[in-house]
Design a protein around this motif. Structure first.
Motif, PDB file in Angstrom:
ATOM      1  N   LEU A 105       0.828  -1.201   0.000  1.00 49.46           N
ATOM      2  CA  LEU A 105       0.000   0.000   0.000  1.00 49.46           C
ATOM      3  C   LEU A 105       0.864   1.255   0.000  1.00 49.46           C
ATOM      4  O   LEU A 105       0.584   2.210  -0.746  1.00 49.46           O
ATOM      5  CB  LEU A 105      -0.941  -0.004   1.210  1.00 49.46           C
ATOM      6  CG  LEU A 105      -1.847   1.222   1.352  1.00 49.46           C
ATOM      7  CD1 LEU A 105      -2.687   1.452   0.100  1.00 49.46           C
ATOM      8  CD2 LEU A 105      -2.747   1.070   2.583  1.00 49.46           C
ATOM      9  N   ARG A 106       1.917   1.254   0.806  1.00 49.47           N
ATOM     10  CA  ARG A 106       2.805   2.418   0.823  1.00 49.47           C
ATOM     11  C   ARG A 106       3.410   2.656  -0.570  1.00 49.47           C
ATOM     12  O   ARG A 106       3.507   3.795  -1.027  1.00 49.47           O
ATOM     13  CB  ARG A 106       3.900   2.234   1.875  1.00 49.47           C
ATOM     14  CG  ARG A 106       3.457   2.595   3.291  1.00 49.47           C
ATOM     15  CD  ARG A 106       4.602   2.580   4.269  1.00 49.47           C
ATOM     16  NE  ARG A 106       4.901   1.229   4.711  1.00 49.47           N
ATOM     17  CZ  ARG A 106       4.421   0.675   5.829  1.00 49.47           C
ATOM     18  NH1 ARG A 106       3.603   1.378   6.611  1.00 49.47           N
ATOM     19  NH2 ARG A 106       4.746  -0.550   6.168  1.00 49.47           N
ATOM     20  N   TYR A 107       3.806   1.560  -1.228  1.00 51.83           N
ATOM     21  CA  TYR A 107       4.357   1.742  -2.576  1.00 51.83           C
ATOM     22  C   TYR A 107       3.294   2.253  -3.537  1.00 51.83           C
ATOM     23  O   TYR A 107       3.560   3.142  -4.353  1.00 51.83           O
ATOM     24  CB  TYR A 107       4.974   0.459  -3.137  1.00 51.83           C
ATOM     25  CG  TYR A 107       5.534   0.743  -4.509  1.00 51.83           C
ATOM     26  CD1 TYR A 107       6.750   1.395  -4.643  1.00 51.83           C
ATOM     27  CD2 TYR A 107       4.785   0.488  -5.670  1.00 51.83           C
ATOM     28  CE1 TYR A 107       7.222   1.766  -5.888  1.00 51.83           C
ATOM     29  CE2 TYR A 107       5.255   0.860  -6.923  1.00 51.83           C
ATOM     30  CZ  TYR A 107       6.470   1.499  -7.018  1.00 51.83           C
ATOM     31  OH  TYR A 107       6.938   1.891  -8.259  1.00 51.83           O
ATOM     32  N   PHE A 108       2.098   1.706  -3.468  1.00 54.31           N
ATOM     33  CA  PHE A 108       1.019   2.152  -4.368  1.00 54.31           C
ATOM     34  C   PHE A 108       0.757   3.651  -4.201  1.00 54.31           C
ATOM     35  O   PHE A 108       0.531   4.361  -5.187  1.00 54.31           O
ATOM     36  CB  PHE A 108      -0.263   1.352  -4.096  1.00 54.31           C
ATOM     37  CG  PHE A 108      -0.408   0.118  -4.946  1.00 54.31           C
ATOM     38  CD1 PHE A 108      -1.579  -0.143  -5.634  1.00 54.31           C
ATOM     39  CD2 PHE A 108       0.630  -0.796  -5.051  1.00 54.31           C
ATOM     40  CE1 PHE A 108      -1.723  -1.283  -6.422  1.00 54.31           C
ATOM     41  CE2 PHE A 108       0.501  -1.942  -5.826  1.00 54.31           C
ATOM     42  CZ  PHE A 108      -0.675  -2.185  -6.523  1.00 54.31           C
ATOM     43  N   ILE A 109       0.805   4.135  -2.979  1.00 50.07           N
ATOM     44  CA  ILE A 109       0.587   5.563  -2.731  1.00 50.07           C
ATOM     45  C   ILE A 109       1.705   6.390  -3.362  1.00 50.07           C
ATOM     46  O   ILE A 109       1.447   7.400  -4.031  1.00 50.07           O
ATOM     47  CB  ILE A 109       0.479   5.830  -1.210  1.00 50.07           C
ATOM     48  CG1 ILE A 109      -0.838   5.239  -0.666  1.00 50.07           C
ATOM     49  CG2 ILE A 109       0.562   7.327  -0.908  1.00 50.07           C
ATOM     50  CD1 ILE A 109      -0.949   5.237   0.845  1.00 50.07           C
ATOM     51  N   ARG A 110       2.950   5.958  -3.177  1.00 49.51           N
ATOM     52  CA  ARG A 110       4.071   6.680  -3.792  1.00 49.51           C
ATOM     53  C   ARG A 110       3.975   6.639  -5.312  1.00 49.51           C
ATOM     54  O   ARG A 110       4.229   7.646  -5.998  1.00 49.51           O
ATOM     55  CB  ARG A 110       5.394   6.061  -3.338  1.00 49.51           C
ATOM     56  CG  ARG A 110       5.692   6.193  -1.846  1.00 49.51           C
ATOM     57  CD  ARG A 110       7.085   5.685  -1.525  1.00 49.51           C
ATOM     58  NE  ARG A 110       7.331   5.622  -0.093  1.00 49.51           N
ATOM     59  CZ  ARG A 110       7.373   4.505   0.628  1.00 49.51           C
ATOM     60  NH1 ARG A 110       7.186   3.329   0.022  1.00 49.51           N
ATOM     61  NH2 ARG A 110       7.606   4.537   1.922  1.00 49.51           N
ATOM     62  N   ALA A 111       3.630   5.476  -5.847  1.00 43.24           N
ATOM     63  CA  ALA A 111       3.555   5.321  -7.302  1.00 43.24           C
ATOM     64  C   ALA A 111       2.421   6.152  -7.892  1.00 43.24           C
ATOM     65  O   ALA A 111       2.557   6.711  -8.991  1.00 43.24           O
ATOM     66  CB  ALA A 111       3.383   3.849  -7.665  1.00 43.24           C
TER      67      ALA A 111
END
Length: 258
Positions: A105-111
């Motif tokens: 989820l953290r990566y999806f937000i950054r992406a």
């Protein structure tokens, strides 16, 4: 060889089922109910993308975790995506839906921030890479762009790739939500630069089973080749809005002993 006459004979039956199941009253227990909580285009597409990304398994669990996603995003998804700090991402801790966890989820937000700041947003990416009659190559390009930031390899499994022969059910479902202009207010139709004619049916075990029983699909695996076969046949029924028949296939599988 496609039996065109047989497929055309199905049209009145399937059109009737579309009319029956393409209704707003059915969305309360559907993942699309989560983005329907928002009004702003960017909020709808961000929440739609995230909820579609976790839309497998128990429906109640999907909806519960969709509510948790909205809370993590402070009920202002676009603002959170664009202005979050690393400290804000601590709110993701403990989030899990099956194999999709807090790190994902953290990566999806950054992406997603990367998509909006460097590529003009989700719609722009899919519009740029669509080809005549298909969004499947655009899904492949979207995945490539989405994972340009540093990330754990395992996170890549949460965005499917048709070029690896995936049916890409969840992202095709998301695209249906965004592109298809629904007369009954189910699908949003907020992406104006992409035609519903190029959408692909979200193929899963249930819609695949019904499609095979109706003779709309012969391929036994639910993969990218099966999606292409089903798309071709659904476009014979309605070339401008082929994925409306997703409602018929789903309804026949979920609500009728077909």
């Amino acid at each position: 060889m496609v039996n065109l006459s047989k497929i055309q004979d199905l049209k009145p039956f399937l059109d009737e089922k579309v009319e029956l199941y393409n209704q707003f009253k059915f969305i309360a227990t559907d993942p699309i109910s989560i983005p329907h909580k928002f009004q702003k285009k960017e909020d709808i597409e961000i929440v739609g993308f995230l909820i579609a990304s976790i839309a497998w398994g128990n429906r109640k669990s999907i909806l519960n975790n969709g509510e948790k996603l909205c809370k993590i995003l402070q009920f202002e998804p676009y603002d959170f995506i664009m202005n979050h700090t690393e400290r804000d991402l601590e709110s993701c801790t403990g989030f899990v839906h099956r194999t999709f966890n807090a790190d994902d989820l953290r990566y999806f937000i950054r992406a997603l921030k990367f998509i909006y700041t460097q590529h003009e947003g989700l719609e722009a990416v899919f519009h740029k890479y669509q080809v005549e009659h298909s969004l499947q190559p655009a899904i492949h390009e979207f995945k490539s762009i989405f994972f340009q930031l540093d990330h754990e390899k395992r996170t890549e499994k949460h965005v499917s790739d048709p070029e690896k022969n995936s049916a890409a059910k969840r992202i095709n479902m998301f695209l249906r939500w965004m592109v298809r202009k629904d007369p009954n207010g189910v699908d949003f139709g907020i992406w104006k630069r992409i035609s519903p004619a190029v959408l692909s049916c979200p193929l899963d075990v249930h819609s695949g089973r019904i499609a095979r029983e109706l003779g709309l699909l012969k391929r036994s695996q639910n993969d990218a080749k099966a999606v292409k076969e089903l798309d071709d046949n659904l476009r014979l029924l309605d070339s401008k809005d082929p994925v409306k028949y997703d409602f018929a296939l789903f309804g026949l599988g979920a609500f009728e002993s077909f």
